[in-house]
Design an enzyme around this catalytic site. Structure first.
Site, PDB file in Angstrom:
ATOM      1  N   GLY A  39     -38.132  56.404 -11.468  1.00 48.21           N
ATOM      2  CA  GLY A  39     -37.158  55.995 -10.308  1.00 48.21           C
ATOM      3  C   GLY A  39     -37.261  54.338 -10.000  1.00 48.21           C
ATOM      4  N   LYS A  50     -46.528  45.538  -6.192  1.00 51.81           N
ATOM      5  CA  LYS A  50     -47.608  45.514  -5.598  1.00 51.81           C
ATOM      6  C   LYS A  50     -48.348  44.701  -6.575  1.00 51.81           C
ATOM      7  CE  LYS A  50     -46.019  47.520  -2.455  1.00 51.81           C
ATOM      8  NZ  LYS A  50     -44.717  47.356  -2.634  1.00 51.81           N
ATOM      9  N   ALA A 197     -39.584  44.814   5.047  1.00 52.89           N
ATOM     10  CA  ALA A 197     -40.624  45.194   4.104  1.00 52.89           C
ATOM     11  C   ALA A 197     -40.403  44.412   2.800  1.00 52.89           C
ATOM     12  CB  ALA A 197     -41.020  46.624   3.802  1.00 52.89           C
ATOM     13  N   ALA A 283     -32.219  40.693   0.973  1.00 50.31           N
ATOM     14  CA  ALA A 283     -33.166  41.647   1.273  1.00 50.31           C
ATOM     15  C   ALA A 283     -32.667  42.314   2.506  1.00 50.31           C
ATOM     16  CB  ALA A 283     -34.543  41.269   1.297  1.00 50.31           C
ATOM     17  N   HIS A 458     -70.423  51.627   9.031  1.00 53.54           N
ATOM     18  CA  HIS A 458     -70.631  50.314   9.116  1.00 53.54           C
ATOM     19  C   HIS A 458     -71.559  49.454   8.206  1.00 53.54           C
ATOM     20  CE1 HIS A 458     -71.810  46.448  11.418  1.00 53.54           C
ATOM     21  NE2 HIS A 458     -72.794  46.527  11.110  1.00 53.54           N
TER      22      HIS A 458
END
Length: 479
Positions: A39, A50, A197, A283, A458
Site C-alpha cells: 500500500g 523515513k 504530520a 499536505a 541510566h
C-alpha cells in the site's frame, strides 16, 4: 469463480495484516491489489519518507561533525537524487517482503481493480497502475480478473491526498507527497500547505537540505492535533532551522508560471499578502478511496466518503467490513493494523476488545521528533478532569546532552485523584521510539506511583519520561 472465507480488498498495512491474521485462524483467504503490495505506507508514505528523513539526519550530523570531535575534509553536500534512489529502494524491499508473507501464509493474491458484485461477491477487472507505479508487476502466481466469492469481504482501500480547489497538483510546480518523495531537483522555495504530520515532515526534510521553506496553516497554530505546549516548542525549533510559518491563514489563489508560483494568502483578519515560491506541496489531509467499489449499489452506508462501521469493523451490510483509512481517522498505519486483527478475530468468532482510540499513539518524524498518546492538557481540562501536569526538559538529561540533542520536552497528564495516565506528549530526539512506554502504561492502567517506582536505565533519554511523572507528583529530581 473461486470461493473464499475472506477476501480482503487492498494490500496496505490494514489489508495485508487482515489477510495474514485470517490465514492464521484457518480461514481460506485472498487479497486483491491493483498497484503495489504494502500500500501507500510501504511504497509512498510511512517507510520511504523515513528513509529520506534519515538521509537528512545523516547530512545534519556530517555538518556538525566538528561538534563531536570528528574532522570532515571536503564539502558536505546533499545529493537529492541519491537520497530518493535509496528511498525508492527501501520501498521496493518492503513490497517484496509483503509478497513473501503472502506466499508464506498461503494467501492468494488477486491482481486488479475490485468491485462489490452482489452478496458475498467481488468482481476483479484488470487495472492500469498509475504512471508513478508503471514498473509495478503482480507477484509470481497472482490470480487475475474474474468473479470471486467469499463469506466476508474486508475493504481496506486506504486514502489519497485531498485536493483543494485552486491547488490541484500538476506534478511540476504543485506537488502532493507523491511528487515530493520522487523530487529530482531541490526546490528553491517550497511552500507547504498544511502543518500536520505530512507537511511538517517534508518541511523538515527540505529545510535540512537547504531549501527555503514556508508553511501555511489554516488553524491558529501548527500541529493542531498536538498539545499546544508541545506544538509551540516544536515551532520554536523549526524556526531556528529557518522554516517560516503563517498560521490562521489560507491560500486563496495560486498563479502558476514557468519558473514558479505566486500564492495569495489571507489571514484571519482578512488581510492578504503574496508569496513567491518555486514549488507548492499540498499536505492538507487525505480523502478515502471509496469510489468505484460498488458501495452504493451494495447499500453500504457512508459518512463524508468513509464507510460507517461499528467497533469491530462491520458495516451496516452483513458480510461487508471496512478498516484503516477507509473507515475514518486517525489515518495511521498502526491503527489500520490493529483494526485488521480485531475485525478478523470477530469474523472468526473470537471475542476481541474494541479499539480504544484514546490509546493510539501519533508520531511525526521531523527534527525534532514529536510523539503523543491520549488526552492533551486542553482536552483533559475540557472534559472536567482534575489533572496533575508534569514536564521535564531534555536540557536536564545527561544522555541528551551527550548526544548533542538537548532540545526536547516530555509532558504527562495524570488524573490527580486516581493517578491514571491520561495523556503523554513528547518532542525531541527519538521520542517516536519512546512513546510506546507510555502506550503500554496506559493499556495496563499503570498509575503515577507505579511509574515512579519503575527502574529506568541510566543514561537514557527514557529517564525524561520518569522525571516527567515525578514532576507531576511534585517529586522531580533533576530539575
Amino acid at each position: 469463480m473461486q470461493d473464499y472465507d475472506v477476501i480482503v480488498v487492498g494490500a496496505g498495512p490494514g489489508g495485508y495484516v487482515a489477510a495474514i491474521r485470517a490465514a492464521q485462524l484457518g480461514l481460506k483467504t485472498a487479497i486483491v491489489e491493483r498497484e503495489h503490495l504494502g500500500g501507500i505506507c510501504s511504497n509512498w508514505g510511512c517507510i520511504p519518507t523515513k528513509a529520506l528523513l534519515k538521509s537528512a539526519e545523516a547530512l545534519e550530523i556530517a555538518r556538525r561533525a566538528a561538534d563531536y570531535g570528528v574532522r570532515v575534509t571536503g564539502e558536505v553536500a546533499a545529493d537529492l537524487g541519491a537520497m530518493v534512489e535509496r528511498s525508492r529502494g527501501v520501498a521496493g524491499r518492503m513490497a517484496g517482503g509483503v509478497a513473501m508473507l503472502m506466499r508464506k501464509n498461503r494467501i492468494d493474491v488477486i491482481w486488479g481493480q475490485a468491485r462489490l458484485d452482489g452478496p458475498g461477491a467481488v468482481t476483479v477487472e484488470p487495472a492500469q497502475p498509475h504512471p508513478r507505479n508503471a514498473a509495478a508487476k503482480p507477484p509470481k502466481g497472482a490470480l487475475g480478473a474474474g468473479r470471486y466469492t467469499a463469506r466476508h469481504v474486508i475493504l481496506a482501500t486506504g486514502a489519497r491526498p485531498r485536493v483543494l480547489p485552486g491547488l490541484e497538483p500538476d506534478g511540476q510546480r504543485v506537488w502532493t507527497y507523491f511528487e515530493a518523495l520522487a523530487a529530482t531537483d531541490l526546490p528553491g522555495h517550497l511552500l507547504v500547505v498544511g502543518s500536520g504530520a505530512i507537511g511538517i515532515e517534508f518541511a523538515s526534510f527540505f529545510a535540512a537540505l537547504g531549501a527555503q521553506v514556508t508553511v501555511v496553516e489554516a488553524a491558529p497554530r501548527i500541529l493542531p492535533a498536538e498539545d499546544t505546549e508541545i506544538a509551540d516548542f516544536a515551532r520554536q525549533q523549526f524556526a531556528r532551522r529557518g522554516i517560516a510559518f503563517h498560521t490562521d491563514c489560507t491560500v486563496t489563489q495560486l498563479d502558476r508560471g514557468a519558473e514558479g508560483v505566486t500564492a495569495t494568502l489571507r489571514d484571519g483578519k482578512g488581510e492578504t499578502r503574496s508569496i513567491e515560491a518555486s514549488h507548492v506541496l499540498v499536505a492538507a489531509g487525505v480523502q478515502p478511496n471509496s469510489e468505484n467499489l460498488g458501495l452504493a449499489e451494495a447499500g453500504v452506508a457512508l459518512e463524508r466518503g468513509f464507510v460507517r462501521t461499528d467497533d469491530l469493523g462491520r458495516s451496516n451490510v452483513a458480510g461487508i467490513h471496512a478498516i484503516g483509512d477507509l473507515a475514518g481517522g486517525p489515518m495511521l498505519a498502526h491503527k489500520a493494523e490493529h483494526e485488521a486483527v480485531i475485525c478478523v478475530e470477530a469474523i472468526a468468532g473470537q471475542n476481541p476488545h474494541a479499539l480504544n482510540r484514546n490509546r493510539i499513539p501519533g508520531c511525526t518524524y521531523c527534527d525534532p521528533q514529536i510523539a503523543s498518546v491520549g488526552l492533551t492538557e486542553e482536552r483533559a481540562r475540557a472534559e472536567g478532569h482534575d489533572i496533575a501536569v508534569g514536564k521535564f526538559p531534555f536540557l536536564a538529561n545527561g544522555k541528551a546532552i551527550a548526544l548533542g540533542a538537548d532540545q526536547g520536552l516530555v509532558k504527562v497528564i495524570h488524573d490527580r485523584k486516581t493517578g491514571e495516565l491520561l495523556g503523554a506528549h513528547m518532542v525531541g530526539a527519538e521520542v517516536t521510539e519512546m512513546i510506546q512506554g507510555f502506550v503500554l502504561a496506559m493499556e495496563l492502567e499503570t498509575t503515577d506511583r507505579e511509574l515512579a517506582e519503575a527502574v529506568f536505565p541510566h543514561p537514557t533519554l527514557s529517564e525524561t519520561m520518569k522525571e516527567a511523572v515525578l514532576a507531576a507528583m511534585g517529586r522531580a529530581i533533576n530539575i
